[in-house]
Design a protein around this motif. Structure first.
Motif, PDB file in Angstrom:
ATOM      1  N   ARG A  68       0.833  -1.209   0.000  1.00  0.00           N
ATOM      2  CA  ARG A  68       0.000   0.000   0.000  1.00  0.00           C
ATOM      3  C   ARG A  68       0.867   1.258   0.000  1.00  0.00           C
ATOM      4  O   ARG A  68       0.626   2.217  -0.729  1.00  0.00           O
ATOM      5  CB  ARG A  68      -0.942  -0.047   1.219  1.00  0.00           C
ATOM      6  CG  ARG A  68      -1.811   1.155   1.496  1.00  0.00           C
ATOM      7  CD  ARG A  68      -2.550   1.751   0.327  1.00  0.00           C
ATOM      8  NE  ARG A  68      -3.255   0.790  -0.522  1.00  0.00           N
ATOM      9  CZ  ARG A  68      -3.676   1.047  -1.767  1.00  0.00           C
ATOM     10  NH1 ARG A  68      -3.479   2.221  -2.308  1.00  0.00           N
ATOM     11  NH2 ARG A  68      -4.291   0.140  -2.471  1.00  0.00           N
ATOM     12  N   LEU A  71       2.291   1.716  -3.452  1.00  0.00           N
ATOM     13  CA  LEU A  71       1.271   2.178  -4.404  1.00  0.00           C
ATOM     14  C   LEU A  71       0.898   3.631  -4.137  1.00  0.00           C
ATOM     15  O   LEU A  71       0.701   4.411  -5.069  1.00  0.00           O
ATOM     16  CB  LEU A  71       0.015   1.297  -4.303  1.00  0.00           C
ATOM     17  CG  LEU A  71       0.105  -0.097  -4.920  1.00  0.00           C
ATOM     18  CD1 LEU A  71      -1.205  -0.841  -4.735  1.00  0.00           C
ATOM     19  CD2 LEU A  71       0.462  -0.016  -6.406  1.00  0.00           C
ATOM     20  N   SER A  76      -1.435   8.322  -9.940  1.00  0.00           N
ATOM     21  CA  SER A  76      -2.754   7.730 -10.170  1.00  0.00           C
ATOM     22  C   SER A  76      -2.750   6.964 -11.492  1.00  0.00           C
ATOM     23  O   SER A  76      -2.134   7.397 -12.464  1.00  0.00           O
ATOM     24  CB  SER A  76      -3.771   8.882 -10.209  1.00  0.00           C
ATOM     25  OG  SER A  76      -4.996   8.406 -10.673  1.00  0.00           O
ATOM     26  N   SER A  78      -1.505   3.961 -11.865  1.00  0.00           N
ATOM     27  CA  SER A  78      -0.385   3.023 -11.926  1.00  0.00           C
ATOM     28  C   SER A  78      -0.879   1.584 -11.789  1.00  0.00           C
ATOM     29  O   SER A  78      -2.015   1.334 -11.393  1.00  0.00           O
ATOM     30  CB  SER A  78       0.637   3.342 -10.827  1.00  0.00           C
ATOM     31  OG  SER A  78       1.313   4.544 -11.130  1.00  0.00           O
ATOM     32  N   TYR A  79      -0.002   0.665 -12.114  1.00  0.00           N
ATOM     33  CA  TYR A  79      -0.362  -0.756 -12.119  1.00  0.00           C
ATOM     34  C   TYR A  79       0.434  -1.524 -11.067  1.00  0.00           C
ATOM     35  O   TYR A  79       1.585  -1.181 -10.769  1.00  0.00           O
ATOM     36  CB  TYR A  79      -0.075  -1.374 -13.493  1.00  0.00           C
ATOM     37  CG  TYR A  79      -0.998  -0.870 -14.566  1.00  0.00           C
ATOM     38  CD1 TYR A  79      -2.177  -1.536 -14.872  1.00  0.00           C
ATOM     39  CD2 TYR A  79      -0.699   0.299 -15.275  1.00  0.00           C
ATOM     40  CE1 TYR A  79      -3.035  -1.068 -15.850  1.00  0.00           C
ATOM     41  CE2 TYR A  79      -1.557   0.779 -16.257  1.00  0.00           C
ATOM     42  CZ  TYR A  79      -2.720   0.089 -16.534  1.00  0.00           C
ATOM     43  OH  TYR A  79      -3.574   0.555 -17.512  1.00  0.00           O
ATOM     44  N   LEU A  80      -0.194  -2.562 -10.540  1.00  0.00           N
ATOM     45  CA  LEU A  80       0.466  -3.479  -9.611  1.00  0.00           C
ATOM     46  C   LEU A  80       0.415  -4.885 -10.198  1.00  0.00           C
ATOM     47  O   LEU A  80      -0.663  -5.370 -10.568  1.00  0.00           O
ATOM     48  CB  LEU A  80      -0.262  -3.468  -8.256  1.00  0.00           C
ATOM     49  CG  LEU A  80       0.167  -4.559  -7.260  1.00  0.00           C
ATOM     50  CD1 LEU A  80       1.618  -4.338  -6.805  1.00  0.00           C
ATOM     51  CD2 LEU A  80      -0.771  -4.574  -6.051  1.00  0.00           C
ATOM     52  N   PHE A 120      -4.393  -6.504  -3.444  1.00  0.00           N
ATOM     53  CA  PHE A 120      -5.002  -5.619  -4.437  1.00  0.00           C
ATOM     54  C   PHE A 120      -6.135  -4.789  -3.851  1.00  0.00           C
ATOM     55  O   PHE A 120      -6.845  -4.116  -4.592  1.00  0.00           O
ATOM     56  CB  PHE A 120      -5.516  -6.454  -5.622  1.00  0.00           C
ATOM     57  CG  PHE A 120      -4.403  -7.106  -6.403  1.00  0.00           C
ATOM     58  CD1 PHE A 120      -3.714  -6.405  -7.369  1.00  0.00           C
ATOM     59  CD2 PHE A 120      -4.034  -8.421  -6.132  1.00  0.00           C
ATOM     60  CE1 PHE A 120      -2.682  -7.002  -8.079  1.00  0.00           C
ATOM     61  CE2 PHE A 120      -3.000  -9.020  -6.842  1.00  0.00           C
ATOM     62  CZ  PHE A 120      -2.325  -8.311  -7.815  1.00  0.00           C
ATOM     63  N   THR A 123      -7.678  -1.399  -5.310  1.00  0.00           N
ATOM     64  CA  THR A 123      -7.332  -1.242  -6.732  1.00  0.00           C
ATOM     65  C   THR A 123      -8.467  -1.809  -7.587  1.00  0.00           C
ATOM     66  O   THR A 123      -9.308  -2.560  -7.097  1.00  0.00           O
ATOM     67  CB  THR A 123      -6.033  -2.003  -7.089  1.00  0.00           C
ATOM     68  OG1 THR A 123      -6.302  -3.409  -7.077  1.00  0.00           O
ATOM     69  CG2 THR A 123      -4.911  -1.683  -6.115  1.00  0.00           C
ATOM     70  N   ASP A 124      -8.472  -1.473  -8.854  1.00  0.00           N
ATOM     71  CA  ASP A 124      -9.389  -2.105  -9.806  1.00  0.00           C
ATOM     72  C   ASP A 124      -8.647  -3.283 -10.408  1.00  0.00           C
ATOM     73  O   ASP A 124      -7.638  -3.094 -11.104  1.00  0.00           O
ATOM     74  CB  ASP A 124      -9.774  -1.127 -10.924  1.00  0.00           C
ATOM     75  CG  ASP A 124     -10.523   0.084 -10.368  1.00  0.00           C
ATOM     76  OD1 ASP A 124     -11.294  -0.093  -9.407  1.00  0.00           O
ATOM     77  OD2 ASP A 124     -10.301   1.187 -10.884  1.00  0.00           O
TER      78      ASP A 124
END
Ligand SMILES: C[S@@+](CC[C@H](N)C(=O)[O-])C[C@H]1O[C@@H](n2cnc3c(N)ncnc32)[C@H](O)[C@@H]1O
Length: 148
Positions: A68, A71, A76, A78-80, A120, A123-124
């Motif tokens: 977290r 991230l 804004s 960004s990808y994980l 996650f 996140t989306d």
């Protein structure tokens, strides 16, 4: 290893490369590192790949909070990306692997699907979601029954 990396891959026309020796348990150091800031454009989304590494963090390391924190330090959009050893559907022999790692400086911590999904949180999640590795957008559908 880092010396070889720096000597062999210093960047290319496609992009610059930097290497940073840091402990994932110190996300502030990573996010503030000059090496990172020198190559990444923090005005655009960034992809954070935590591949086969989170299972070396114990619960006491609070890995979800670390993810977290990383991230939160990224722009804004960004990808994980996470891959993680799991105890779910563990193939025979995984116990021996865990036992071997237990004798090292980096014990292997298996986490189940639900725990991995929690990385996650907030996140989306993109399709097909959190699945076994060979099932995430394979070039060709896996045929090995052990995989599917
Ligand atoms: C299985 S390798 C995966 C390496 C790479 N992500 C890949 O997929 O090829 C695990 C890596 O995690 C690193 N590692 C383990 N604990 C770590 C920590 N606390 N901070 C940073 N790296 C760590 C190890 O040094 C090792 O390079």
């Amino acid at each position: 290893m880092l010396a070889y990396a720096r000597a062999l891959l210093t960047g290319s026309e496609q992009g610059r490369t930097a290497y940073l020796a840091a402990d994932l348990r110190d996300p502030g150091l990573i996010l503030d590192a000059a090496e990172l800031r020198g190559v990444l454009d923090f005005h655009r989304p960034i992809a954070l790949f935590l591949v086969a590494v989170l299972h070396f963090l114990t619960g006491a390391d609070q890995p979800r909070a670390l993810v977290r924190r990383l991230l939160d330090g990224l722009p804004s959009g960004s990808y994980l990306v996470v891959s993680h050893a799991t105890g779910d559907q563990a193939p025979p022999g995984v116990g021996a692997i865990v036992e071997t790692y237990a004798t090292t400086a980096a014990p292997l911590v298996l986490r189940g699907l639900a725990d991995v999904c929690r990385f996650f949180d907030g996140t989306d999640v993109l399709d097909p979601g959190v699945v076994r590795l060979p099932l995430w957008k394979p070039d060709t559908p896996p045929t090995d029954p052990e995989t599917v």
